[in-house]
Write an enzyme that holds these catalytic residues in place. Structure first.
Site, mmCIF file in Angstrom:
data_model
loop_
_atom_site.group_PDB
_atom_site.id
_atom_site.type_symbol
_atom_site.label_atom_id
_atom_site.label_comp_id
_atom_site.label_asym_id
_atom_site.label_seq_id
_atom_site.Cartn_x
_atom_site.Cartn_y
_atom_site.Cartn_z
ATOM 1 N N GLU A 83 -14.070 -0.212 10.649
ATOM 2 C CA GLU A 83 -14.596 0.046 9.648
ATOM 3 C C GLU A 83 -14.462 -1.672 9.325
ATOM 4 O O GLU A 83 -13.631 -1.467 7.845
ATOM 5 C CB GLU A 83 -13.552 0.869 9.280
ATOM 6 C CG GLU A 83 -11.446 0.724 9.718
ATOM 7 C CD GLU A 83 -10.946 1.078 9.102
ATOM 8 O OE1 GLU A 83 -10.337 1.772 7.867
ATOM 9 O OE2 GLU A 83 -10.071 1.875 9.622
ATOM 10 N N CYS A 120 -9.509 5.141 11.049
ATOM 11 C CA CYS A 120 -9.543 4.670 12.568
ATOM 12 C C CYS A 120 -10.104 6.063 13.182
ATOM 13 O O CYS A 120 -9.709 5.375 14.472
ATOM 14 C CB CYS A 120 -7.679 4.605 12.763
ATOM 15 S SG CYS A 120 -7.087 2.860 11.316
ATOM 16 N N HIS A 244 -2.478 7.005 16.905
ATOM 17 C CA HIS A 244 -2.767 6.105 16.476
ATOM 18 C C HIS A 244 -1.410 5.357 16.055
ATOM 19 O O HIS A 244 -0.660 6.202 15.755
ATOM 20 C CB HIS A 244 -3.741 6.832 15.443
ATOM 21 C CG HIS A 244 -4.458 5.682 14.344
ATOM 22 N ND1 HIS A 244 -4.970 4.241 14.884
ATOM 23 C CD2 HIS A 244 -3.780 5.316 12.915
ATOM 24 C CE1 HIS A 244 -4.530 3.648 13.884
ATOM 25 N NE2 HIS A 244 -4.061 3.868 12.657
HETATM 26 P P1 HMG Z 1 6.927 -1.761 3.429
HETATM 27 O O1 HMG Z 1 7.443 -0.995 1.867
HETATM 28 O O2 HMG Z 1 7.487 -3.181 3.367
HETATM 29 O O3 HMG Z 1 7.987 -1.300 5.053
HETATM 30 O O4 HMG Z 1 5.711 -1.222 4.066
HETATM 31 P P2 HMG Z 1 9.521 -0.921 4.241
HETATM 32 O O5 HMG Z 1 10.797 -0.758 3.170
HETATM 33 O O6 HMG Z 1 9.342 0.722 4.573
HETATM 34 O O7 HMG Z 1 10.164 -0.948 5.818
HETATM 35 C C1 HMG Z 1 9.629 -0.262 6.654
HETATM 36 C C2 HMG Z 1 10.456 0.300 7.803
HETATM 37 O O8 HMG Z 1 11.670 -0.520 8.255
HETATM 38 C C3 HMG Z 1 11.358 0.854 7.382
HETATM 39 O O9 HMG Z 1 12.127 2.114 8.427
HETATM 40 C C4 HMG Z 1 12.562 0.514 6.789
HETATM 41 O O10 HMG Z 1 13.870 1.197 6.687
HETATM 42 C C5 HMG Z 1 13.032 -0.245 7.725
HETATM 43 P P3 HMG Z 1 11.802 3.508 7.749
HETATM 44 O O11 HMG Z 1 13.052 4.003 6.963
HETATM 45 O O12 HMG Z 1 10.146 4.170 7.232
HETATM 46 O O13 HMG Z 1 11.924 4.189 9.530
HETATM 47 N N1 HMG Z 1 13.611 -1.557 7.433
HETATM 48 C C6 HMG Z 1 14.417 -2.174 8.080
HETATM 49 N N2 HMG Z 1 14.885 -1.671 10.176
HETATM 50 C C7 HMG Z 1 15.711 -2.859 10.535
HETATM 51 N N3 HMG Z 1 16.322 -4.520 9.671
HETATM 52 C C8 HMG Z 1 15.584 -4.417 8.843
HETATM 53 C C9 HMG Z 1 15.129 -3.612 8.079
HETATM 54 N N4 HMG Z 1 14.046 -3.315 6.433
HETATM 55 C C10 HMG Z 1 13.337 -2.818 6.701
HETATM 56 N N5 HMG Z 1 16.087 -5.864 7.762
HETATM 57 C C11 HMG Z 1 4.259 0.704 5.286
HETATM 58 C C12 HMG Z 1 5.844 0.449 4.955
HETATM 59 C C13 HMG Z 1 3.813 1.606 6.331
HETATM 60 C C14 HMG Z 1 4.278 1.375 3.578
HETATM 61 C C15 HMG Z 1 4.091 -0.779 4.794
HETATM 62 O O14 HMG Z 1 3.347 -1.372 6.276
HETATM 63 C C16 HMG Z 1 1.631 -0.527 4.457
HETATM 64 O O15 HMG Z 1 1.379 -0.525 3.075
HETATM 65 N N6 HMG Z 1 1.091 -0.120 5.993
HETATM 66 C C17 HMG Z 1 0.010 -0.296 5.695
HETATM 67 C C18 HMG Z 1 -0.672 1.414 5.995
HETATM 68 C C19 HMG Z 1 -0.433 1.993 7.073
HETATM 69 O O16 HMG Z 1 -0.451 1.363 8.226
HETATM 70 N N7 HMG Z 1 -0.050 3.745 6.518
HETATM 71 C C20 HMG Z 1 0.706 3.945 7.728
HETATM 72 C C21 HMG Z 1 -0.576 5.428 8.182
HETATM 73 S S1 HMG Z 1 -1.928 5.376 7.809
HETATM 74 C C22 HMG Z 1 -2.867 4.754 9.166
HETATM 75 O O17 HMG Z 1 -2.135 4.776 10.436
HETATM 76 C C23 HMG Z 1 -4.022 4.751 8.873
HETATM 77 C C24 HMG Z 1 -4.575 2.980 9.017
HETATM 78 O O18 HMG Z 1 -4.294 2.729 10.306
HETATM 79 C C25 HMG Z 1 -6.170 3.325 8.268
HETATM 80 C C26 HMG Z 1 -7.203 3.605 8.654
HETATM 81 O O19 HMG Z 1 -7.047 4.998 9.073
HETATM 82 O O20 HMG Z 1 -8.213 3.373 8.750
HETATM 83 C C27 HMG Z 1 -3.486 2.375 8.165
#
Ligand code: HMG
Length: 444
Positions: A83, A120, A244
């Site tokens: 991609e 992906c 994935h």
């Molecule tokens: P964010 O909003 O900055 O992070 O980004 P957050 O605040 O949700 O924190 C992440 C996790 O860390 C959370 O865990 C927090 O609690 C924890 P959860 O509650 O979700 O289990 N956390 C901590 N833990 C321990 N100690 C701490 C601490 N602070 C926080 N101090 C987000 C997260 C995934 C939204 C961001 O990384 C993002 O936008 N990523 C890109 C999109 C993505 O990867 N999506 C995944 C599904 S889609 C997919 O897989 C397709 C893709 O590969 C593309 C394709 O297909 O081409 C992306």
């Protein structure tokens, strides 16, 4: 029926490394625990200035063809899944073939070349195409080369910046494979979704939190669709479940819901019942809200049980080990997860021949696919030949300032003149543009 599947694979990681808890987190003002515990990531791999999807893909493919002693005229098709393509007409596979022809004897003149796109999941779709081509008997005894290659970079300050990565996985698909064989049963969960997309732009527009929900929803549908073909899945049916892995925390969420589903009405549900009760059933509740609340309480309690944690440690955790140190490779990610599980098993001296993998692929936009694979005699030798851990160890460690420069160097909208940080050695490198705007490559 002759087995058809993956005969071998090779992995090529970007030459640079960004330490997330030590370098990225402090610069972002984040607690390192967000990366190591929350997302489950320690480092991202980055492409140096002379690397791109072609160099990484061609380098992985060259290692694979040399190791498996396959000549170009033994390859009947080359599909690149990506991609991160930079051309709307000329497929990346032609560039990869051009690179390989610089150093291998012979050419790919009679190979059918193409490019696959669906975020992906297209790496898995390219495997599907190869499988179908062999099964249809159109392969003339030849093998397919599938390359999943991406520079998974996000715009600076996007939440996804934490999950970046760059690398390629090359796979050979053919009869009597040495690694895993495929079967006909597969399941899909597919819906028109707007969670992650790149409408004529280099870096994705992402609704991160929604993308997590879409991943879980489509994956659940794919599992149910798969079960309608292959029968109910039982927690012990599979040695590993490589999924994935955009970041390991995503798979941790999916695994818990998956286990709840596949343990229902099994001895696993009985074993945790004394501690946390049985799974709530919809018919026991008058309203949907009450059912959902009870299901959430059950799921939270399930995550804490030894029964679940043992299963997770055996079946899922080993598939995440490589990803923790390289980030999301988009199309290559699920194939890194498969390799990771098998590598951990080989290092632990486990014999997996004849056992199964439950493979879960996903692409935003959005589609999930589930199928199973049977591990073949020869898997261990194949997996032990990977030098991915050495590659990770030898990467150039970026400072934050260098990371910013490298990100700019790969940003198509910025004009930069950045020196390379690693030293290329026996590999393909980007060598500038030709007169028609084509990219040029050379072997160093
Ligand atoms: P964010 O909003 O900055 O992070 O980004 P957050 O605040 O949700 O924190 C992440 C996790 O860390 C959370 O865990 C927090 O609690 C924890 P959860 O509650 O979700 O289990 N956390 C901590 N833990 C321990 N100690 C701490 C601490 N602070 C926080 N101090 C987000 C997260 C995934 C939204 C961001 O990384 C993002 O936008 N990523 C890109 C999109 C993505 O990867 N999506 C995944 C599904 S889609 C997919 O897989 C397709 C893709 O590969 C593309 C394709 O297909 O081409 C992306």
């Amino acid at each position: 029926m002759t087995a058809v599947g993956i005969d071998g694979l090779e992995i090529w990681a970007g030459k640079l490394e960004l330490d997330l808890p030590e370098v990225f987190a402090p610069a972002q003002g984040d607690d390192p625990g967000k990366y190591t515990k929350g997302l489950g990531l320690h480092a991202s791999s980055f492409p140096d200035t002379y690397e791109d999807i072609v160099t990484m893909g061609a380098n992985a493919a060259l290692r694979l063809m040399r190791r498996k002693d396959v000549a170009p005229d033994e390859i009947g098709r080359i599909d690149v899944a990506t991609e991160s393509a930079f051309d709307k007409s000329k497929p990346v596979s032609t560039y990869v073939a051009g690179c390989l022809e610089q150093v291998l004897d012979g050419d790919f003149r009679h190979a059918n070349k193409g490019e696959r796109k669906f975020a992906c999941i297209s790496g898995t779709q390219a495997l599907d195409d190869a499988y179908n081509w062999v099964r249809a008997g159109r392969h003339r005894g030849k093998r397919a080369l599938v390359v999943a290659t991406d520079t998974a970079l996000y715009a600076r300050d996007d939440a996804g910046e934490a999950t970046q990565g760059a690398g390629a996985v090359a796979m050979l698909i053919g009869e009597d494979p040495d690694l895993v064989s495929f079967t006909q049963a597969q399941g899909f969960g597919s819906m028109d979704e707007t969670d992650f997309l790149k409408p004529q732009q280099q870096f994705p527009s992402v609704d991160g939190q929604r993308s997590v929900q879409v991943y879980l929803a489509r994956m659940r549908e794919a599992v149910e669709d798969y079960e309608s073909q292959a029968g109910d899945v039982h927690p012990e049916d599979f040695a590993y479940a490589p999924f994935h892995t955009p970041f390991p925390g995503m798979v941790r969420k999916a695994a818990l819901l998956g286990f709840r589903h596949v343990s229902r009405d099994t001895e696993y549900e009985d074993r945790v019942a004394e501690e946390i009760g049985r799974q709530p059933r919809r018919e026991e509740f008058d309203d949907l809200e009450g059912f959902r609340a009870a299901l959430k309480d059950y799921t939270d309690a399930l995550a804490e049980t030894d029964v679940y944690q043992d299963w997770y440690a055996r079946t899922v955790e080993p598939t995440l080990e490589l990803s923790r140190y390289c980030g999301n490779w988009y199309t290559g990610s699920v194939h890194v997860a498969r390799a990771s599980g098998l590598l951990q098993a080989a290092e632990a001296g486990q014999d997996l021949t004849g056992e199964r993998l439950l493979v879960g692929s996903y692409g935003s936009g959005a589609q999930a696919e589930i199928h199973h694979e049977t591990i073949q005699p020869g898997w261990e030798e194949n997996i032990r030949a990977l030098n991915v851990k050495d590659q990770f160890r030898d990467r150039y460690d970026l400072t934050y300032e260098e990371y910013e420069r490298i990100h700019d160097a790969h940003n198509h909208e910025k004009e930069t003149d950045t020196d390379e940080l690693a030293t290329p050695d026996e590999e393909f490198v980007f060598d500038g543009w030709g007169r028609m705007g084509e990219r040029k490559y050379r072997y160093v």
